[in-house]
Design a protein around this motif. Structure first.
Motif, PDB file in Angstrom:
ATOM      1  N   TYR A 167       2.795  13.578   6.594  1.00 11.26           N
ATOM      2  CA  TYR A 167       1.648  13.022   6.406  1.00 11.26           C
ATOM      3  C   TYR A 167       0.434  13.569   7.232  1.00 11.26           C
ATOM      4  O   TYR A 167      -0.436  12.897   7.308  1.00 11.26           O
ATOM      5  CB  TYR A 167       1.616  11.452   6.009  1.00 11.26           C
ATOM      6  CG  TYR A 167       2.483  11.218   4.784  1.00 11.26           C
ATOM      7  CD1 TYR A 167       2.020  11.677   3.800  1.00 11.26           C
ATOM      8  CD2 TYR A 167       3.629  10.118   5.083  1.00 11.26           C
ATOM      9  CE1 TYR A 167       2.781  11.213   2.276  1.00 11.26           C
ATOM     10  CE2 TYR A 167       4.201   9.905   3.810  1.00 11.26           C
ATOM     11  CZ  TYR A 167       3.708  10.356   2.566  1.00 11.26           C
ATOM     12  OH  TYR A 167       4.583   9.819   1.266  1.00 11.26           O
ATOM     13  N   ASP A 168       0.791  14.475   8.217  1.00 14.26           N
ATOM     14  CA  ASP A 168      -0.177  15.020   8.896  1.00 14.26           C
ATOM     15  C   ASP A 168      -0.823  13.759  10.121  1.00 14.26           C
ATOM     16  O   ASP A 168      -2.080  13.656  10.487  1.00 14.26           O
ATOM     17  CB  ASP A 168      -1.502  15.604   8.417  1.00 14.26           C
ATOM     18  CG  ASP A 168      -1.343  16.769   7.410  1.00 14.26           C
ATOM     19  OD1 ASP A 168      -0.380  17.515   7.826  1.00 14.26           O
ATOM     20  OD2 ASP A 168      -1.883  16.973   6.634  1.00 14.26           O
ATOM     21  N   ARG A 218      -5.616   9.187   4.744  1.00 11.46           N
ATOM     22  CA  ARG A 218      -5.268   8.636   3.397  1.00 11.46           C
ATOM     23  C   ARG A 218      -4.932   9.832   2.445  1.00 11.46           C
ATOM     24  O   ARG A 218      -5.527  11.191   2.613  1.00 11.46           O
ATOM     25  CB  ARG A 218      -6.414   8.047   2.649  1.00 11.46           C
ATOM     26  CG  ARG A 218      -6.805   6.786   3.491  1.00 11.46           C
ATOM     27  CD  ARG A 218      -5.955   5.627   3.110  1.00 11.46           C
ATOM     28  NE  ARG A 218      -5.927   5.285   1.753  1.00 11.46           N
ATOM     29  CZ  ARG A 218      -6.561   4.390   1.103  1.00 11.46           C
ATOM     30  NH1 ARG A 218      -7.387   3.771   1.727  1.00 11.46           N
ATOM     31  NH2 ARG A 218      -6.488   4.084  -0.201  1.00 11.46           N
ATOM     32  N   GLN A 219      -4.126  10.000   1.377  1.00 12.29           N
ATOM     33  CA  GLN A 219      -3.473  10.781   0.725  1.00 12.29           C
ATOM     34  C   GLN A 219      -4.046  10.836  -0.684  1.00 12.29           C
ATOM     35  O   GLN A 219      -4.212   9.813  -1.253  1.00 12.29           O
ATOM     36  CB  GLN A 219      -1.984  10.940   0.592  1.00 12.29           C
ATOM     37  CG  GLN A 219      -1.322  10.644   1.877  1.00 12.29           C
ATOM     38  CD  GLN A 219      -1.283  12.183   2.926  1.00 12.29           C
ATOM     39  OE1 GLN A 219      -0.977  12.994   2.171  1.00 12.29           O
ATOM     40  NE2 GLN A 219      -1.675  11.817   4.067  1.00 12.29           N
ATOM     41  N   LYS A 220      -4.472  11.973  -1.171  1.00 12.06           N
ATOM     42  CA  LYS A 220      -4.781  12.072  -2.573  1.00 12.06           C
ATOM     43  C   LYS A 220      -3.435  12.276  -3.614  1.00 12.06           C
ATOM     44  O   LYS A 220      -2.876  13.053  -3.395  1.00 12.06           O
ATOM     45  CB  LYS A 220      -5.845  13.281  -2.768  1.00 12.06           C
ATOM     46  CG  LYS A 220      -6.892  13.148  -2.262  1.00 12.06           C
ATOM     47  CD  LYS A 220      -8.024  14.313  -2.784  1.00 12.06           C
ATOM     48  CE  LYS A 220      -9.252  14.763  -2.126  1.00 12.06           C
ATOM     49  NZ  LYS A 220      -8.742  15.626  -0.951  1.00 12.06           N
ATOM     50  N   ILE A 221      -3.475  11.113  -4.592  1.00 11.32           N
ATOM     51  CA  ILE A 221      -2.181  11.180  -5.164  1.00 11.32           C
ATOM     52  C   ILE A 221      -2.495  11.920  -6.572  1.00 11.32           C
ATOM     53  O   ILE A 221      -3.479  11.442  -7.161  1.00 11.32           O
ATOM     54  CB  ILE A 221      -1.779   9.680  -5.490  1.00 11.32           C
ATOM     55  CG1 ILE A 221      -1.314   9.223  -4.140  1.00 11.32           C
ATOM     56  CG2 ILE A 221      -0.579   9.707  -6.493  1.00 11.32           C
ATOM     57  CD1 ILE A 221      -0.435   9.820  -3.284  1.00 11.32           C
ATOM     58  N   PHE A 273       0.869  -1.419   0.011  1.00 10.73           N
ATOM     59  CA  PHE A 273      -0.041   0.054   0.008  1.00 10.73           C
ATOM     60  C   PHE A 273       0.817   1.343   0.121  1.00 10.73           C
ATOM     61  O   PHE A 273       0.542   2.394  -0.900  1.00 10.73           O
ATOM     62  CB  PHE A 273      -1.057   0.070   1.225  1.00 10.73           C
ATOM     63  CG  PHE A 273      -1.466   1.438   1.598  1.00 10.73           C
ATOM     64  CD1 PHE A 273      -2.721   1.823   1.021  1.00 10.73           C
ATOM     65  CD2 PHE A 273      -0.909   2.021   2.271  1.00 10.73           C
ATOM     66  CE1 PHE A 273      -3.178   3.057   1.042  1.00 10.73           C
ATOM     67  CE2 PHE A 273      -1.418   3.407   2.682  1.00 10.73           C
ATOM     68  CZ  PHE A 273      -2.518   3.947   1.966  1.00 10.73           C
ATOM     69  N   PHE A 274       1.924   1.345   0.711  1.00  8.18           N
ATOM     70  CA  PHE A 274       2.802   2.514   0.953  1.00  8.18           C
ATOM     71  C   PHE A 274       3.368   2.918  -0.256  1.00  8.18           C
ATOM     72  O   PHE A 274       3.796   4.205  -0.257  1.00  8.18           O
ATOM     73  CB  PHE A 274       3.660   2.341   2.356  1.00  8.18           C
ATOM     74  CG  PHE A 274       2.906   1.968   3.477  1.00  8.18           C
ATOM     75  CD1 PHE A 274       2.392   3.086   4.197  1.00  8.18           C
ATOM     76  CD2 PHE A 274       2.608   1.054   4.028  1.00  8.18           C
ATOM     77  CE1 PHE A 274       1.616   2.987   5.281  1.00  8.18           C
ATOM     78  CE2 PHE A 274       2.069   0.602   5.192  1.00  8.18           C
ATOM     79  CZ  PHE A 274       1.236   1.764   5.936  1.00  8.18           C
ATOM     80  N   MET A 314       1.887   6.580   0.212  1.00 12.92           N
ATOM     81  CA  MET A 314       2.809   7.059   1.252  1.00 12.92           C
ATOM     82  C   MET A 314       4.315   6.702   0.983  1.00 12.92           C
ATOM     83  O   MET A 314       4.811   6.165   2.110  1.00 12.92           O
ATOM     84  CB  MET A 314       2.338   7.045   2.688  1.00 12.92           C
ATOM     85  CG  MET A 314       0.827   7.336   2.878  1.00 12.92           C
ATOM     86  SD  MET A 314       0.416   7.221   4.600  1.00 12.92           S
ATOM     87  CE  MET A 314      -1.467   7.574   4.231  1.00 12.92           C
ATOM     88  N   PRO A 315       4.747   6.703   0.051  1.00 10.60           N
ATOM     89  CA  PRO A 315       5.850   6.492  -0.151  1.00 10.60           C
ATOM     90  C   PRO A 315       7.205   6.766   0.927  1.00 10.60           C
ATOM     91  O   PRO A 315       8.294   6.235   0.954  1.00 10.60           O
ATOM     92  CB  PRO A 315       6.425   6.995  -1.720  1.00 10.60           C
ATOM     93  CG  PRO A 315       5.600   8.033  -2.052  1.00 10.60           C
ATOM     94  CD  PRO A 315       4.571   7.682  -1.218  1.00 10.60           C
ATOM     95  N   ILE A 316       7.081   8.110   1.091  1.00  7.54           N
ATOM     96  CA  ILE A 316       8.061   8.723   2.182  1.00  7.54           C
ATOM     97  C   ILE A 316       8.241   7.606   3.410  1.00  7.54           C
ATOM     98  O   ILE A 316       9.318   7.574   4.133  1.00  7.54           O
ATOM     99  CB  ILE A 316       7.960   9.983   2.478  1.00  7.54           C
ATOM    100  CG1 ILE A 316       7.932  10.970   1.228  1.00  7.54           C
ATOM    101  CG2 ILE A 316       8.615  10.629   3.456  1.00  7.54           C
ATOM    102  CD1 ILE A 316       9.103  10.795   0.380  1.00  7.54           C
ATOM    103  N   LEU A 317       6.948   6.988   3.844  1.00  4.07           N
ATOM    104  CA  LEU A 317       7.110   6.231   4.962  1.00  4.07           C
ATOM    105  C   LEU A 317       8.060   4.982   4.753  1.00  4.07           C
ATOM    106  O   LEU A 317       8.803   4.463   5.635  1.00  4.07           O
ATOM    107  CB  LEU A 317       5.862   5.873   5.546  1.00  4.07           C
ATOM    108  CG  LEU A 317       4.629   6.823   5.993  1.00  4.07           C
ATOM    109  CD1 LEU A 317       3.526   6.091   6.553  1.00  4.07           C
ATOM    110  CD2 LEU A 317       5.423   7.392   7.273  1.00  4.07           C
TER     111      LEU A 317
END
Ligand SMILES: Cc1cc2nc3c(=O)[nH]c(=O)nc-3n(C[C@H](O)[C@H](O)[C@H](O)COP(=O)(O)OP(=O)(O)OC[C@H]3O[C@@H](n4cnc5c(N)ncnc54)[C@H](O)[C@@H]3O)c2cc1C
Length: 298
Positions: free
Chosen positions: A134-135, A176-179, A88-89, A93-96
């Motif tokens: 990512y808040d 969740r992030q909007k890409i 998933f990441f 959320m690639p920075i994680l």
């Protein structure tokens, strides 16, 4: 000098309710997650004598990663490796994953937890800036109930946090992030070497352009520079609704040099940290401008 291990005690509880009771009734209880920070203190004779709470005995903390439509939840014992190996990441959320890959080496990544990285409250934490970017917010639990605290508000000074002595960090919740193609993420750790080094300076940042080349949303988080992981909210405000130009980059670099009050420690000095922090800011904004494919559609 090594400490006498017989002077320490460790409590194991079979449920979260019991663990919170133990946190409430024990004087100065210390949660013990992966132990990768705590065992270093023990080795050097600096681990406070007292009662430790073995979090591995608490089933509620052992579940790994939950993903809902709104958020991603990392639990008390979620490790770097859990995130690094979860598909998933990579997309959202690639920075994680990037942060997970630069913490220590495989042994530390397999045992060390994200919550332990927050709990240790080191200015040089590599996981915390990625979460702040990512808040993320935290669920703190005690016998009296639960409360949520933004990670960006969790630190009050060097090793000072808003956590009460009887509270456990139960979960890390990340929206969740909007890409989209209008966004850019950046994470760079500067240390003695690429692998197995503690950060001297770290910048985690992201921005989104909308419409066209206007900065609509931005996060700027420095690690290892200030006494605690530091989000530059005022600079973020200044950059909002602007276009990236050489003039704006120069302003941001100047702002970083002026606003940050870098620490001196065994790894580096304040002058070096300030200069590198400025260089990273310049690199972030320059790369954002160069790499984003601007589009009017979302
Ligand atoms: C060789 C080596 C290399 C390392 N390299 C890096 C690196 O590159 N980058 C980096 O950031 N770190 C590094 N570390 C530090 C460490 O591995 C990380 O900070 C790790 O995330 C700590 O997690 P842990 O589960 O082992 O924490 P622990 O050691 O178990 O605990 C750390 C602190 O968090 C508190 N804590 C743990 N769980 C909770 C909870 N649920 N609620 C409240 N408080 C809690 C503990 O009481 C303690 O104060 C390294 C350590 C070693 C030994």
């Amino acid at each position: 000098m090594r400490t006498n291990i017989a002077e320490y005690s460790m409590i194991s509880c079979g449920s979260l309710v019991q663990a919170l009771e133990a946190m409430d009734q024990t004087p100065n209880p210390i949660p013990f997650a992966g132990g990768t920070d705590l065992m270093v203190y023990l080795h050097f004779g600096k681990l406070p004598i007292g009662t430790y709470l073995n979090l591995h005995s608490v089933p509620e903390l052992r579940s790994k990663i939950e993903i809902t439509d709104q958020e991603v939840i990392l639990h008390g014992l979620t490790t770097y490796m859990d995130v690094y190996t979860h598909s998933f990441f990579k997309s959202e959320m690639p920075i994680l994953q990037q942060a997970a890959s630069v913490v220590g080496a495989i042994g530390i990544q397999t045992r060390g937890t994200w919550v332990g990285n927050i709990g240790n409250a080191s200015p040089a934490a590599d996981g915390v800036p990625a979460l702040m970017l990512y808040d993320a917010d935290l669920v703190l639990a005690s016998r009296q109930g639960q409360r949520r605290v933004f990670l960006a508000d969790y630190y009050q000074g060097y090793k000072k946090t808003v956590r009460l002595p009887n509270e456990l960090i139960l979960e890390i919740r990340i929206p969740r992030q909007k890409i989209n193609t209008n966004s850019f993420v950046y994470y760079r750790k500067v240390g003695e070497r690429n692998a197995q080094a503690i950060s001297k300076v770290l910048l985690a940042a992201r921005l989104e352009f909308w419409p066209s080349q206007t900065i609509k949303d931005i996060r700027i988080v420095y690690g290892s520079v200030m006494p605690y992981t530091y989000r530059m909210k005022k600079l973020e405000q200044h950059l909002l609704n602007q276009h990236i130009t050489p003039q704006l980059i120069a302003e941001a670099v100047h702002w970083v040099g002026h606003d940050l009050k870098p620490i001196d420690d065994i790894r580096s000095n304040a002058k070096y940290r300030r200069k590198v922090a400025q260089n990273l800011m310049e690199e972030f904004l320059t790369q954002a401008q160069a790499n984003v494919v601007f589009s009017e559609g979302k």
